[in-house]
Enzyme design. Sequence first.
Site, PDB file in Angstrom:
ATOM      1  N   CYS A 184      17.800 -31.477 -35.469  1.00 56.28           N
ATOM      2  CA  CYS A 184      18.037 -30.079 -35.043  1.00 56.28           C
ATOM      3  C   CYS A 184      18.989 -29.623 -33.981  1.00 56.28           C
ATOM      4  O   CYS A 184      19.611 -29.069 -34.006  1.00 56.28           O
ATOM      5  CB  CYS A 184      16.687 -29.421 -35.099  1.00 56.28           C
ATOM      6  SG  CYS A 184      15.611 -30.132 -34.073  1.00 56.28           S
ATOM      7  N   HIS A 216      14.240 -24.394 -29.374  1.00 51.81           N
ATOM      8  CA  HIS A 216      14.805 -25.005 -28.290  1.00 51.81           C
ATOM      9  C   HIS A 216      15.640 -24.203 -27.609  1.00 51.81           C
ATOM     10  O   HIS A 216      16.536 -23.167 -28.159  1.00 51.81           O
ATOM     11  CB  HIS A 216      15.565 -26.171 -28.711  1.00 51.81           C
ATOM     12  CG  HIS A 216      14.973 -27.153 -29.875  1.00 51.81           C
ATOM     13  ND1 HIS A 216      13.764 -27.706 -29.365  1.00 51.81           N
ATOM     14  CD2 HIS A 216      15.249 -27.714 -30.768  1.00 51.81           C
ATOM     15  CE1 HIS A 216      13.386 -28.574 -30.467  1.00 51.81           C
ATOM     16  NE2 HIS A 216      14.152 -28.839 -31.353  1.00 51.81           N
TER      17      HIS A 216
HETATM   18  P1  NAD Z   1       6.652 -32.754 -41.236  1.00 55.17           P
HETATM   19  O1  NAD Z   1       5.598 -33.643 -40.671  1.00 55.17           O
HETATM   20  O2  NAD Z   1       6.478 -31.448 -41.183  1.00 55.17           O
HETATM   21  O3  NAD Z   1       6.813 -33.069 -42.741  1.00 55.17           O
HETATM   22  C1  NAD Z   1       6.462 -34.278 -43.061  1.00 55.17           C
HETATM   23  C2  NAD Z   1       5.968 -34.313 -44.725  1.00 55.17           C
HETATM   24  O4  NAD Z   1       5.953 -35.588 -45.236  1.00 55.17           O
HETATM   25  C3  NAD Z   1       4.385 -33.983 -44.503  1.00 55.17           C
HETATM   26  O5  NAD Z   1       4.206 -32.997 -45.548  1.00 55.17           O
HETATM   27  C4  NAD Z   1       3.637 -35.268 -44.710  1.00 55.17           C
HETATM   28  O6  NAD Z   1       2.428 -34.994 -45.327  1.00 55.17           O
HETATM   29  C5  NAD Z   1       4.551 -35.953 -45.824  1.00 55.17           C
HETATM   30  N1  NAD Z   1       4.434 -37.269 -45.894  1.00 55.17           N
HETATM   31  C6  NAD Z   1       4.018 -38.257 -44.960  1.00 55.17           C
HETATM   32  N2  NAD Z   1       3.891 -39.421 -45.750  1.00 55.17           N
HETATM   33  C7  NAD Z   1       4.440 -39.321 -46.883  1.00 55.17           C
HETATM   34  C8  NAD Z   1       4.827 -40.074 -47.959  1.00 55.17           C
HETATM   35  N3  NAD Z   1       4.285 -41.478 -47.916  1.00 55.17           N
HETATM   36  N4  NAD Z   1       5.406 -39.770 -49.027  1.00 55.17           N
HETATM   37  C9  NAD Z   1       5.677 -38.244 -49.306  1.00 55.17           C
HETATM   38  N5  NAD Z   1       5.713 -37.403 -48.087  1.00 55.17           N
HETATM   39  C10 NAD Z   1       5.004 -38.018 -47.019  1.00 55.17           C
HETATM   40  O7  NAD Z   1       8.091 -33.335 -40.835  1.00 55.17           O
HETATM   41  P2  NAD Z   1       9.232 -32.834 -40.400  1.00 55.17           P
HETATM   42  O8  NAD Z   1       9.216 -31.694 -39.290  1.00 55.17           O
HETATM   43  O9  NAD Z   1       9.670 -31.899 -41.718  1.00 55.17           O
HETATM   44  O10 NAD Z   1      10.490 -33.901 -40.391  1.00 55.17           O
HETATM   45  C11 NAD Z   1      10.908 -34.682 -41.305  1.00 55.17           C
HETATM   46  C12 NAD Z   1      12.133 -35.160 -41.007  1.00 55.17           C
HETATM   47  O11 NAD Z   1      13.021 -34.174 -40.471  1.00 55.17           O
HETATM   48  C13 NAD Z   1      12.024 -36.129 -39.491  1.00 55.17           C
HETATM   49  O12 NAD Z   1      12.878 -37.072 -39.835  1.00 55.17           O
HETATM   50  C14 NAD Z   1      12.499 -35.022 -38.212  1.00 55.17           C
HETATM   51  O13 NAD Z   1      12.671 -35.845 -37.237  1.00 55.17           O
HETATM   52  C15 NAD Z   1      13.250 -34.589 -39.186  1.00 55.17           C
HETATM   53  N6  NAD Z   1      13.626 -33.029 -38.418  1.00 55.17           N
HETATM   54  C16 NAD Z   1      12.542 -32.195 -37.956  1.00 55.17           C
HETATM   55  C17 NAD Z   1      12.962 -30.791 -37.565  1.00 55.17           C
HETATM   56  C18 NAD Z   1      11.890 -30.054 -36.985  1.00 55.17           C
HETATM   57  O14 NAD Z   1      11.806 -29.189 -36.067  1.00 55.17           O
HETATM   58  N7  NAD Z   1      10.553 -30.258 -37.576  1.00 55.17           N
HETATM   59  C19 NAD Z   1      14.106 -30.617 -37.173  1.00 55.17           C
HETATM   60  C20 NAD Z   1      15.213 -31.617 -37.841  1.00 55.17           C
HETATM   61  C21 NAD Z   1      14.933 -32.722 -38.263  1.00 55.17           C
END
Ligand code: NAD
Length: 342
Positions: free
Chosen positions: A143, A222
């Site tokens: 992000c 942020h």
């Molecule tokens: P999150 O924790 O909100 O979501 C991840 C999801 O994956 C959860 O629902 C979790 O239960 C699920 N999960 C866990 N193990 C799993 C499995 N074995 N199979 C399938 N699903 C599974 O995380 P997020 O914030 O959505 O982040 C996901 C990615 O996006 C990461 O790489 C993060 O760095 C990136 N990201 C996050 C943001 C943010 O601000 N949240 C912004 C940009 C990028």
Amino acid sequence: MIKGMLRVGINGYGTIGRRVAHAVSLQDDMTVSGIVKTKPDYVARLASKYYNIYVPKESDVKAFEDAGIKVKGDLSKLIEDSELIVDSTPEGMGEKNIVTYKERKIPAVFQGGEEHKIVEASFNSYSNFDQAIGKKYVRVVSCNTTALARTITPIHEMVGVRRVNATLIRRATDQNDSSKGPINAVEPSLKFPSHHAPDLKTVLPIKEVETVAIKVPTTLMHVHVIELNLEKEAKANQIIDAWKSKRRIAVISGKDGRSSTAQVMDMAREVDRDRSDLYEIPIWKESVFVSGNTLRYIQAVHQESDVVPENIDAIRSMMQILPKEESIEKTDRYMEINGSAF
Ligand code: NAD
């Protein structure tokens, strides 16, 4: 499913996955084949109204059925039912999942928590759309990096950027997460540069980049304080016009009350958008300062949603569905992205 629609499976339905699923469902050239959920919680129950539900392993099915949630199959079945996977599992898990995707010869988009080295290209729509064309494994940068690439690219294209120096004031966690902090501390990244500098270089051809990140107790957004060293001088109004020409950037004023992230997200809530997300990167007009070759400005980032349009464009670039400008225009049209509306 409508003929000609690309079938996209979403592995990981958290902050990013649920938003990408929704954005895919808004497009006319792709559809959600299903989503993978690990637990039969309220999120799974609500998602089952819109999407086919899959689970990581066959042994997970029973818990869902016991909770009254119908399951279509495991991850292996989702891969069979899809033409591309968006992997939005927690940071680091994509590195393991890519082994399966490669074995099954299915292309996949990863998120910013994964390392650049696991994919063929990192991606940002404005700065390097063409580098993902025809690639099978692509990562949408984080992000913070997405926001930096998005607002620096128009300036780089106009006058050239020699050096980037950015201080990133980071939200502690997302709104649905009550398990992380800090709740009463300010946590600096303790090293120069923070990991954001090398990350930005994966999508922007600027050699000198310095970043530092400071985590603060907030969940909304942020804030970035950015200083660019320009190759050619430019006036503040030229810079602002370059940003205004991009729908994914919103030049806003603090004078009408939007002087902090609280009002910026309040503004987002006033617009009739799903989840009250703010896909555009807001830049405070009053913060734009030019002196010789130095440009300074302050922007905010809705971390939960700014990467979502890039996921859609990454899919179109990889699958060679549309060229850059047409993809961006279509994504923006269906997601109603329009910075000038604010
Ligand atoms: P999150 O924790 O909100 O979501 C991840 C999801 O994956 C959860 O629902 C979790 O239960 C699920 N999960 C866990 N193990 C799993 C499995 N074995 N199979 C399938 N699903 C599974 O995380 P997020 O914030 O959505 O982040 C996901 C990615 O996006 C990461 O790489 C993060 O760095 C990136 N990201 C996050 C943001 C943010 O601000 N949240 C912004 C940009 C990028």
